[in-house]
Design a protein around this motif. Structure first.
Motif, mmCIF file in Angstrom:
data_model
loop_
_atom_site.group_PDB
_atom_site.id
_atom_site.type_symbol
_atom_site.label_atom_id
_atom_site.label_comp_id
_atom_site.label_asym_id
_atom_site.label_seq_id
_atom_site.Cartn_x
_atom_site.Cartn_y
_atom_site.Cartn_z
ATOM 1 N N UNK A 7 0.810 -1.217 0.000
ATOM 2 C CA UNK A 7 0.000 0.000 0.000
ATOM 3 C C UNK A 7 0.845 1.270 0.000
ATOM 4 N N UNK A 8 2.131 1.137 0.289
ATOM 5 C CA UNK A 8 2.990 2.322 0.375
ATOM 6 C C UNK A 8 3.119 3.073 -0.949
ATOM 7 N N UNK A 9 3.324 2.416 -2.099
ATOM 8 C CA UNK A 9 3.404 3.183 -3.355
ATOM 9 C C UNK A 9 2.137 3.985 -3.646
ATOM 10 N N UNK A 10 0.973 3.385 -3.400
ATOM 11 C CA UNK A 10 -0.281 4.110 -3.639
ATOM 12 C C UNK A 10 -0.424 5.284 -2.684
ATOM 13 N N UNK A 11 -0.030 5.095 -1.418
ATOM 14 C CA UNK A 11 -0.109 6.177 -0.447
ATOM 15 C C UNK A 11 0.872 7.298 -0.789
ATOM 16 N N UNK A 12 2.077 6.922 -1.212
ATOM 17 C CA UNK A 12 3.064 7.934 -1.599
ATOM 18 C C UNK A 12 2.604 8.722 -2.820
ATOM 19 N N UNK A 13 2.018 8.034 -3.798
ATOM 20 C CA UNK A 13 1.522 8.723 -4.987
ATOM 21 C C UNK A 13 0.372 9.669 -4.634
ATOM 22 N N UNK A 14 -0.527 9.229 -3.738
ATOM 23 C CA UNK A 14 -1.641 10.077 -3.331
ATOM 24 C C UNK A 14 -1.130 11.317 -2.591
ATOM 25 N N UNK A 15 -0.147 11.127 -1.709
ATOM 26 C CA UNK A 15 0.414 12.272 -0.986
ATOM 27 C C UNK A 15 1.090 13.243 -1.948
ATOM 28 N N UNK A 16 1.813 12.727 -2.934
ATOM 29 C CA UNK A 16 2.492 13.581 -3.896
ATOM 30 C C UNK A 16 1.495 14.395 -4.709
ATOM 31 N N UNK A 17 0.412 13.770 -5.136
ATOM 32 C CA UNK A 17 -0.588 14.474 -5.931
ATOM 33 C C UNK A 17 -1.322 15.513 -5.093
ATOM 34 N N UNK A 18 -1.659 15.172 -3.854
ATOM 35 C CA UNK A 18 -2.337 16.138 -2.993
ATOM 36 C C UNK A 18 -1.422 17.312 -2.664
ATOM 37 N N UNK A 19 -0.158 17.026 -2.404
ATOM 38 C CA UNK A 19 0.785 18.100 -2.092
ATOM 39 C C UNK A 19 1.021 19.004 -3.302
ATOM 40 N N UNK A 20 0.966 18.440 -4.510
ATOM 41 C CA UNK A 20 1.179 19.248 -5.715
ATOM 42 C C UNK A 20 0.101 20.316 -5.839
ATOM 43 N N UNK A 21 -1.163 19.942 -5.600
ATOM 44 C CA UNK A 21 -2.237 20.933 -5.722
ATOM 45 C C UNK A 21 -2.226 21.899 -4.542
ATOM 46 N N UNK A 22 -2.111 21.375 -3.326
ATOM 47 C CA UNK A 22 -2.176 22.229 -2.145
ATOM 48 C C UNK A 22 -0.961 23.153 -2.071
ATOM 49 N N UNK A 23 0.222 22.627 -2.353
ATOM 50 C CA UNK A 23 1.426 23.441 -2.284
ATOM 51 C C UNK A 23 1.452 24.552 -3.317
ATOM 52 N N UNK A 24 1.057 24.244 -4.539
ATOM 53 C CA UNK A 24 1.037 25.276 -5.575
ATOM 54 C C UNK A 24 -0.044 26.309 -5.314
ATOM 55 N N UNK A 25 -1.145 25.887 -4.690
ATOM 56 C CA UNK A 25 -2.203 26.838 -4.343
ATOM 57 C C UNK A 25 -1.737 27.778 -3.237
ATOM 58 N N UNK A 26 -1.095 27.243 -2.193
ATOM 59 C CA UNK A 26 -0.609 28.078 -1.097
ATOM 60 C C UNK A 26 0.496 29.022 -1.544
ATOM 61 N N UNK A 27 1.199 28.690 -2.618
ATOM 62 C CA UNK A 27 2.273 29.543 -3.105
ATOM 63 C C UNK A 27 1.744 30.892 -3.587
ATOM 64 N N UNK A 28 0.485 30.928 -4.021
ATOM 65 C CA UNK A 28 -0.099 32.170 -4.531
ATOM 66 C C UNK A 28 -1.261 32.671 -3.693
ATOM 67 N N UNK A 29 -1.690 31.906 -2.710
ATOM 68 C CA UNK A 29 -2.868 32.276 -1.939
ATOM 69 C C UNK A 29 -2.610 33.541 -1.133
ATOM 70 N N UNK A 30 -3.515 34.528 -1.151
ATOM 71 C CA UNK A 30 -3.319 35.750 -0.359
ATOM 72 C C UNK A 30 -3.170 35.434 1.123
ATOM 73 N N UNK A 31 -2.192 36.075 1.748
ATOM 74 C CA UNK A 31 -1.933 35.837 3.153
ATOM 75 C C UNK A 31 -0.881 34.774 3.383
ATOM 76 N N UNK A 32 -0.961 33.664 2.652
ATOM 77 C CA UNK A 32 0.003 32.578 2.791
ATOM 78 C C UNK A 32 1.161 32.706 1.801
ATOM 79 N N UNK A 33 0.890 33.238 0.632
ATOM 80 C CA UNK A 33 1.893 33.262 -0.424
ATOM 81 C C UNK A 33 2.659 34.555 -0.547
#
Length: 255
Positions: A7-33
């Motif tokens: 289950x580790x590869x699937x969990x790692x892939x899910x974390x990577x995909x979630x972090x890609x959207x959340x991290x890129x969003x926070x990079x430009x989000x007002x207040x956080x970015x």
């Protein structure tokens, strides 16, 4: 409780995909970015939000990509979606900065500039003040909670397994971009009217009494009147601004 190794590869892939959207969003989000927000703290915040949101959004990510090429394609998809969400919300915050610049020009303070901590360039001191007040107002009224809701609901609006809705992206971006300029004019409308009246009165007085330096005599009065007007309408401006912030978040919330 043990976690099966398969289950580790699937969990790692899910974390990577979630972090890609959340991290890129926070990079430009007002207040956080903002640039004055430490990069390490921003990264830690993105990782923490990803860990919290992962159990919730993992079922919305769809099946794990079968190969590396498919994983990279979905990863790029998630980064583009996160950047788009953050950029749209950034447009709204720029409206307050533009309104502050217009107000500074109308009350005679446009020559006072300062380093803009959010964008890194020089801008009017009053524009920086308006931006900081608007950011503090968003956090004080818990409007930033809508950002967390937008992270979750964006997986239902922009599913990772579907192609990018380019037409919807362009339409939403243009709508918010044009609306931000409209909002800036609406917020600064009282100062535009008062500035026009002042300039007309200044022209009439300069024609009636050409011997006096009317501009230098009335400039302090213009600044004082501008600050008094700002104190009178600031609450209304922030209330109007919060309505448009909520409207911008609704693009990414499930209806």
């Amino acid at each position: 409780m043990t976690l099966a190794l398969e289950l580790l590869p699937a969990l790692a892939a899910a974390f990577m995909l979630a972090f890609a959207r959340i991290g890129s969003m926070l990079m430009l989000l007002p207040g956080y970015g903002e640039q004055f927000f430490p990069a390490r703290l921003r990264l830690a915040l993105a990782l923490a939000i990803t860990l919290i949101m992962l159990p919730i959004v993992q079922p919305l990510l769809g099946p794990t990509p079968a190969n590396l090429q498919s994983l990279l394609a979905v990863l790029i998809h998630e980064i583009l979606v996160g950047l788009f969400i953050g950029l749209v919300l950034r447009f709204i915050s720029m409206a307050m900065s533009a309104a502050g610049t217009i107000i500074a020009q109308q009350i005679g303070l446009s020559f006072i500039t300062q380093l803009d901590p959010s964008q890194g360039g020089q801008s009017a001191l009053l524009a920086n003040f308006m931006t900081l007040v608007a950011t503090a107002f968003v956090f004080a009224t818990d409007l930033h909670h809508l950002a967390l809701g937008a992270i979750h609901d964006s997986y239902k609006v922009f599913q990772p397994t579907l192609n990018l809705p380019r037409d919807d992206f362009v339409k939403a971006a243009l709508t918010v971009f044009v609306g931000s300029f409209k909002l800036a004019i609406q917020l600064s409308a009282p100062f535009i009217v008062s500035g026009l009246v002042f300039q007309v009165a200044l022209g009439v007085l300069s024609r009636l009494v050409p011997q006096l330096q009317i501009l230098f005599l009335l400039l302090p009065a213009q600044i004082v009147a501008g600050f008094l007007l700002l104190m009178a309408v600031m609450a209304t401006m922030l209330s109007w601004y919060s309505m448009h912030v909520q409207e911008a978040y609704r693009y990414f919330l499930e209806r």
